[in-house]
Design a protein around this motif. Structure first.
Motif, PDB file in Angstrom:
ATOM      1  N   LEU A   1       0.826  -1.207   0.000  1.00  0.00           N
ATOM      2  CA  LEU A   1       0.000   0.000   0.000  1.00  0.00           C
ATOM      3  C   LEU A   1       0.861   1.259   0.000  1.00  0.00           C
ATOM      4  O   LEU A   1       0.559   2.232  -0.701  1.00  0.00           O
ATOM      5  CB  LEU A   1      -0.931   0.004   1.213  1.00  0.00           C
ATOM      6  N   ARG A   2       1.935   1.247   0.773  1.00  0.00           N
ATOM      7  CA  ARG A   2       2.847   2.399   0.773  1.00  0.00           C
ATOM      8  C   ARG A   2       3.513   2.572  -0.586  1.00  0.00           C
ATOM      9  O   ARG A   2       3.683   3.695  -1.068  1.00  0.00           O
ATOM     10  CB  ARG A   2       3.900   2.242   1.862  1.00  0.00           C
ATOM     11  N   ASP A   3       3.921   1.460  -1.206  1.00  0.00           N
ATOM     12  CA  ASP A   3       4.517   1.538  -2.537  1.00  0.00           C
ATOM     13  C   ASP A   3       3.521   2.103  -3.550  1.00  0.00           C
ATOM     14  O   ASP A   3       3.877   2.910  -4.412  1.00  0.00           O
ATOM     15  CB  ASP A   3       5.002   0.163  -2.999  1.00  0.00           C
ATOM     16  N   LEU A   4       2.261   1.663  -3.441  1.00  0.00           N
ATOM     17  CA  LEU A   4       1.227   2.166  -4.336  1.00  0.00           C
ATOM     18  C   LEU A   4       1.002   3.656  -4.133  1.00  0.00           C
ATOM     19  O   LEU A   4       0.880   4.419  -5.098  1.00  0.00           O
ATOM     20  CB  LEU A   4      -0.072   1.389  -4.103  1.00  0.00           C
ATOM     21  N   LEU A   5       0.983   4.096  -2.886  1.00  0.00           N
ATOM     22  CA  LEU A   5       0.820   5.515  -2.586  1.00  0.00           C
ATOM     23  C   LEU A   5       2.007   6.324  -3.105  1.00  0.00           C
ATOM     24  O   LEU A   5       1.827   7.411  -3.667  1.00  0.00           O
ATOM     25  CB  LEU A   5       0.647   5.723  -1.086  1.00  0.00           C
ATOM     26  N   ASP A   6       3.224   5.805  -2.948  1.00  0.00           N
ATOM     27  CA  ASP A   6       4.410   6.483  -3.486  1.00  0.00           C
ATOM     28  C   ASP A   6       4.341   6.584  -5.006  1.00  0.00           C
ATOM     29  O   ASP A   6       4.684   7.623  -5.584  1.00  0.00           O
ATOM     30  CB  ASP A   6       5.685   5.747  -3.080  1.00  0.00           C
ATOM     31  N   ALA A   7       3.884   5.511  -5.660  1.00  0.00           N
ATOM     32  CA  ALA A   7       3.752   5.527  -7.118  1.00  0.00           C
ATOM     33  C   ALA A   7       2.721   6.563  -7.561  1.00  0.00           C
ATOM     34  O   ALA A   7       2.920   7.278  -8.551  1.00  0.00           O
ATOM     35  CB  ALA A   7       3.377   4.140  -7.634  1.00  0.00           C
ATOM     36  N   TRP A   8       1.606   6.646  -6.820  1.00  0.00           N
ATOM     37  CA  TRP A   8       0.573   7.640  -7.138  1.00  0.00           C
ATOM     38  C   TRP A   8       1.139   9.050  -7.000  1.00  0.00           C
ATOM     39  O   TRP A   8       0.912   9.904  -7.855  1.00  0.00           O
ATOM     40  CB  TRP A   8      -0.624   7.455  -6.219  1.00  0.00           C
ATOM     41  N   ARG A   9       1.890   9.303  -5.943  1.00  0.00           N
ATOM     42  CA  ARG A   9       2.475  10.632  -5.747  1.00  0.00           C
ATOM     43  C   ARG A   9       3.478  10.958  -6.844  1.00  0.00           C
ATOM     44  O   ARG A   9       3.520  12.085  -7.339  1.00  0.00           O
ATOM     45  CB  ARG A   9       3.145  10.707  -4.376  1.00  0.00           C
ATOM     46  N   ASP A  10       4.296   9.980  -7.253  1.00  0.00           N
ATOM     47  CA  ASP A  10       5.244  10.195  -8.345  1.00  0.00           C
ATOM     48  C   ASP A  10       4.518  10.494  -9.651  1.00  0.00           C
ATOM     49  O   ASP A  10       4.915  11.389 -10.406  1.00  0.00           O
ATOM     50  CB  ASP A  10       6.152   8.975  -8.523  1.00  0.00           C
ATOM     51  N   ALA A  11       3.440   9.750  -9.921  1.00  0.00           N
ATOM     52  CA  ALA A  11       2.676   9.975 -11.152  1.00  0.00           C
ATOM     53  C   ALA A  11       2.045  11.361 -11.155  1.00  0.00           C
ATOM     54  O   ALA A  11       2.053  12.057 -12.180  1.00  0.00           O
ATOM     55  CB  ALA A  11       1.604   8.895 -11.300  1.00  0.00           C
ATOM     56  N   ARG A  12       1.501  11.775 -10.024  1.00  0.00           N
ATOM     57  CA  ARG A  12       0.885  13.104  -9.925  1.00  0.00           C
ATOM     58  C   ARG A  12       1.926  14.198 -10.126  1.00  0.00           C
ATOM     59  O   ARG A  12       1.702  15.174 -10.855  1.00  0.00           O
ATOM     60  CB  ARG A  12       0.195  13.240  -8.570  1.00  0.00           C
ATOM     61  N   ARG A  13       3.092  14.034  -9.501  1.00  0.00           N
ATOM     62  CA  ARG A  13       4.175  15.012  -9.644  1.00  0.00           C
ATOM     63  C   ARG A  13       4.643  15.085 -11.100  1.00  0.00           C
ATOM     64  O   ARG A  13       4.834  16.168 -11.657  1.00  0.00           O
ATOM     65  CB  ARG A  13       5.340  14.638  -8.733  1.00  0.00           C
ATOM     66  N   THR A  14       4.791  13.929 -11.731  1.00  0.00           N
ATOM     67  CA  THR A  14       5.221  13.884 -13.129  1.00  0.00           C
ATOM     68  C   THR A  14       4.186  14.531 -14.041  1.00  0.00           C
ATOM     69  O   THR A  14       4.539  15.232 -14.999  1.00  0.00           O
ATOM     70  CB  THR A  14       5.477  12.426 -13.555  1.00  0.00           C
ATOM     71  N   ALA A  15       2.897  14.313 -13.761  1.00  0.00           N
ATOM     72  CA  ALA A  15       1.841  14.922 -14.574  1.00  0.00           C
ATOM     73  C   ALA A  15       1.906  16.444 -14.489  1.00  0.00           C
ATOM     74  O   ALA A  15       1.788  17.135 -15.512  1.00  0.00           O
ATOM     75  CB  ALA A  15       0.474  14.413 -14.122  1.00  0.00           C
ATOM     76  N   TRP A  16       2.110  16.983 -13.280  1.00  0.00           N
ATOM     77  CA  TRP A  16       2.212  18.428 -13.137  1.00  0.00           C
ATOM     78  C   TRP A  16       3.461  18.961 -13.850  1.00  0.00           C
ATOM     79  O   TRP A  16       3.411  20.010 -14.509  1.00  0.00           O
ATOM     80  CB  TRP A  16       2.256  18.830 -11.664  1.00  0.00           C
ATOM     81  N   GLN A  17       4.577  18.265 -13.719  1.00  0.00           N
ATOM     82  CA  GLN A  17       5.796  18.703 -14.404  1.00  0.00           C
ATOM     83  C   GLN A  17       5.601  18.696 -15.913  1.00  0.00           C
ATOM     84  O   GLN A  17       6.029  19.618 -16.609  1.00  0.00           O
ATOM     85  CB  GLN A  17       6.965  17.800 -14.015  1.00  0.00           C
ATOM     86  N   THR A  18       4.940  17.664 -16.425  1.00  0.00           N
ATOM     87  CA  THR A  18       4.678  17.579 -17.861  1.00  0.00           C
ATOM     88  C   THR A  18       3.763  18.711 -18.307  1.00  0.00           C
ATOM     89  O   THR A  18       3.994  19.341 -19.351  1.00  0.00           O
ATOM     90  CB  THR A  18       4.050  16.215 -18.206  1.00  0.00           C
ATOM     91  N   PHE A  19       2.729  19.005 -17.538  1.00  0.00           N
ATOM     92  CA  PHE A  19       1.821  20.097 -17.858  1.00  0.00           C
ATOM     93  C   PHE A  19       2.570  21.423 -17.937  1.00  0.00           C
ATOM     94  O   PHE A  19       2.397  22.193 -18.882  1.00  0.00           O
ATOM     95  CB  PHE A  19       0.701  20.171 -16.811  1.00  0.00           C
ATOM     96  N   VAL A  20       3.431  21.682 -16.965  1.00  0.00           N
ATOM     97  CA  VAL A  20       4.189  22.937 -16.950  1.00  0.00           C
ATOM     98  C   VAL A  20       5.142  22.996 -18.143  1.00  0.00           C
ATOM     99  O   VAL A  20       5.279  24.039 -18.797  1.00  0.00           O
ATOM    100  CB  VAL A  20       4.944  23.093 -15.611  1.00  0.00           C
TER     101      VAL A  20
END
Length: 99
Positions: free
Chosen positions: A54-73
C-alpha cells in the motif's frame, strides 16, 4: 522493598507486582493491535507485506501526480515559447507571408 517488588495499585483494588502489571499491559496492547488489524482486514499474517504494498502504491501515485504536473508545466512553457517565436518571426517577416 525495591521498585520492582512494590505492588501497583489498580482501580479494582487489586495489588499486583510491577512485572505482572507490565505483562497485563503488554497482553492488552497485543490484543488491541490484533483487533485493529482484524478490523482492517490485515489479520492473516501478511499485514506487513500488505502495508508495504500500500505504501509503494501511494508512493507511485504521488510520483505519477508530480510527473503529470511537471509535464503540464513543460508543455505550457514550450507552447508559450513557440508562440513567442512564431509571433517574432511574423513580426520580422521571416515566415514568407505577404511583404
Amino acid at each position: 522493598m525495591t521498585d520492582s517488588e512494590k505492588p501497583a495499585f489498580v482501580e479494582n483494588m487489586l495489588l499486583l507486582r510491577k512485572e505482572d502489571f507490565d505483562e497485563l499491559l503488554a497482553h492488552a496492547a497485543e490484543r488491541g493491535a490484533e483487533r485493529v488489524l482484524s478490523h482492517l482486514g490485515l489479520e492473516n499474517g501478511h499485514a506487513a507485506r500488505d502495508i508495504r504494498e500500500l505504501r509503494d502504491l501511494l508512493d507511485a501515485w504521488r510520483d505519477a501526480r508530480r510527473t503529470a504536473w511537471q509535464t503540464f508545466v513543460r508543455v505550457l512553457t514550450t507552447g508559450l515559447l513557440a508562440a513567442l517565436l512564431i509571433g517574432a518571426a511574423i513580426k520580422l517577416k521571416l515566415m514568407g507571408g505577404p511583404q
